[in-house]
Design a protein around this motif. Structure first.
Motif, mmCIF file in Angstrom:
data_model
loop_
_atom_site.group_PDB
_atom_site.id
_atom_site.type_symbol
_atom_site.label_atom_id
_atom_site.label_comp_id
_atom_site.label_asym_id
_atom_site.label_seq_id
_atom_site.Cartn_x
_atom_site.Cartn_y
_atom_site.Cartn_z
ATOM 1 N N ALA A 16 0.827 -1.209 0.000
ATOM 2 C CA ALA A 16 0.000 0.000 0.000
ATOM 3 C C ALA A 16 0.862 1.261 0.000
ATOM 4 O O ALA A 16 0.572 2.230 -0.716
ATOM 5 N N LEU A 17 1.926 1.254 0.794
ATOM 6 C CA LEU A 17 2.798 2.425 0.854
ATOM 7 C C LEU A 17 3.538 2.632 -0.458
ATOM 8 O O LEU A 17 3.672 3.766 -0.939
ATOM 9 N N LEU A 18 4.023 1.555 -1.063
ATOM 10 C CA LEU A 18 4.720 1.667 -2.345
ATOM 11 C C LEU A 18 3.795 2.244 -3.418
ATOM 12 O O LEU A 18 4.191 3.127 -4.199
ATOM 13 N N LEU A 19 2.559 1.770 -3.469
ATOM 14 C CA LEU A 19 1.605 2.285 -4.447
ATOM 15 C C LEU A 19 1.266 3.740 -4.157
ATOM 16 O O LEU A 19 1.174 4.568 -5.074
ATOM 17 N N HIS A 20 1.090 4.058 -2.875
ATOM 18 C CA HIS A 20 0.784 5.440 -2.484
ATOM 19 C C HIS A 20 1.906 6.391 -2.896
ATOM 20 O O HIS A 20 1.650 7.464 -3.446
ATOM 21 N N ALA A 22 3.825 6.044 -5.297
ATOM 22 C CA ALA A 22 3.831 6.141 -6.760
ATOM 23 C C ALA A 22 2.599 6.866 -7.296
ATOM 24 O O ALA A 22 2.430 6.983 -8.512
ATOM 25 N N GLY A 23 1.735 7.337 -6.384
ATOM 26 C CA GLY A 23 0.561 8.088 -6.800
ATOM 27 C C GLY A 23 -0.670 7.266 -7.067
ATOM 28 O O GLY A 23 -1.614 7.747 -7.712
ATOM 29 N N HIS A 24 -0.709 6.036 -6.563
ATOM 30 C CA HIS A 24 -1.852 5.149 -6.806
ATOM 31 C C HIS A 24 -2.322 4.584 -5.474
ATOM 32 O O HIS A 24 -1.821 3.570 -5.003
#
Length: 392
Positions: A16-20, A22-24
């Motif tokens: 979740a943090l990695l996607l966040h 990256a703007g997603h």
């Protein structure tokens, strides 16, 4: 596009943090009402710390854990041991040590970096109904939630894996592990102890082995029923005391605030993806805890999956996600499951002569810088990550 992650353990939260970042943003669903703090994983390997460092998490986590520059295989009766010093892999990692820190500490650090409302606690997902372009999630405490991508980080009983119809082939080991914690300072009474110790013993209270792993303020002992002892009998307070007294006899009883039995599995799915459904961590693979690679492997899954999914979200063909399986599954099978199985088999050896041979061989490896580095690159999961990166 809407992304749903099921499971708010360290794997799901890392993803979740990695996607966040990256703007997603993704919506995370967790059945429990808070971060789980019961006895779970506690070893963070060097490459995992390297990855977490890129998210600003390594130093805060190190501050809450125990830096562990060595680990050992030990014979209890005489203290003879093979000690592996991770300083030999300093050229290969910015963190040439294991960190002993309970997984809930990492989970809370990540949770603090996510926007409010991204993680829904007390929200179990009971059904996942896929369609051509995603799936709909439903549960007793939620309105139906439609997602374009659903990622199962929901552990061994994964509803996402079951919905996808992916088999979970493998086996369950016959023994039950009993995990017990105590604040007793074993390091003060057992000379030369590391923070991570895999120990052979001939004491009749055990079935040949136990392990001692230290975390801040306490030791975690992995105990096993003695030959002929049922799990129920082994869990009795007097049996736990007998086993701990066999590790170190002391006046008075050991204080044991936490106790948990668990079975050990060795399983893996054939594919980490079924259309718009994806898997990571224990939902995709399970292994013996010997070597502390399960949670680390799941976090490595999260980084690999995020790197591919972000490209798909930005317009790349979703066939790119098949490379996620090609990179992670062979490593889970060969470098995590198989290596953990070898670790388990070594410590389950009971023949004294064979143990002596194995210990001598491990000592020879540990004292040879070239062989030690090769061994530690594998056991620290660096070699597997390097092999995965070469997969086209």
């Amino acid at each position: 596009m809407t992304i749903a992650i099921i499971g708010a353990g360290p794997v799901g939260l890392t993803l979740a943090l990695l996607l966040h970042r990256a703007g997603h943003d993704a919506q995370v669903f967790e059945a429990a009402d808070d971060i789980a703090e019961e006895l779970r994983a506690s070893t963070i390997h060097p490459p995992t710390l390297d990855m977490l460092d890129g998210l600003g998490l390594a130093q805060p986590l190190i501050a809450q854990g125990l830096v562990t520059p060595t680990w050992q295989i030990r014979r209890h009766e005489d203290g003879e041991r093979a000690v592996f010093d991770l300083s030999v892999i300093a050229p290969d990692t910015a963190h040439p040590f294991r960190l002993q820190a309970e997984q809930h500490k990492l989970s809370r650090l990540i949770l603090a970096l996510l926007p409010a409302g991204m993680v829904r606690f007390s929200c179990p997902v009971e059904t996942v109904t896929p369609d051509a372009d995603g799936a709909t999630l439903a549960g007793p405490a939620m309105e139906p939630f439609r997602a374009d991508w659903v990622i199962g980080c929901d552990g061994a009983r994964s509803v996402v894996r079951k919905t996808a119809g992916l088999g979970f082939g493998g086996e369950t080991y016959p023994e039950t592990v009993i995990l017990a914690t105590t604040a007793f300072p074993f390091h003060e009474v057992m000379p030369g102890l590391s923070n991570v110790n895999y120990i052979w013993t001939q004491h009749p209270a055990f079935s040949g082995t136990f392990s001692l792993l230290r975390v801040p303020g306490k030791w975690r002992a992995s105990l096993y029923p003695a030959p002929g002892e049922s799990v129920e009998d082994a869990l009795r307070p007097e049996a736990i005391q007998r086993k701990l007294q066999a590790i170190h006899p002391k006046h008075g009883a050991y204080d044991v605030p936490d106790l948990r039995p668990y079975r050990v599995h060795q399983r893996i799915v054939e594919n980490y993806r079924a259309g718009r459904l994806l898997l990571a961590g224990d939902a995709a693979h399970l292994n013996s805890p010997a070597g502390g690679m399960g949670m680390n492997g799941g976090i490595h899954d999260a980084f690999e999956l995020a790197a591919h999914l972000v490209q798909v979200l930005q317009g790349a063909d979703d066939a790119m996600l098949d490379r996620y399986t090609r990179r992670r599954r062979p490593i889970a099978e060969r470098e995590i499951i198989a290596q953990a199985d070898r670790n388990r088999a070594r410590m389950r050896e009971t023949d004294p002569a064979r143990r002596a041979e194995m210990l001598a061989e491990m000592q020879a490896i540990a004292t040879d810088p070239v062989r030690a580095r090769e061994h530690l690159l594998r056991s620290s999961m660096i070699a597997g990550l390097r092999a995965a990166a070469l997969v086209p």
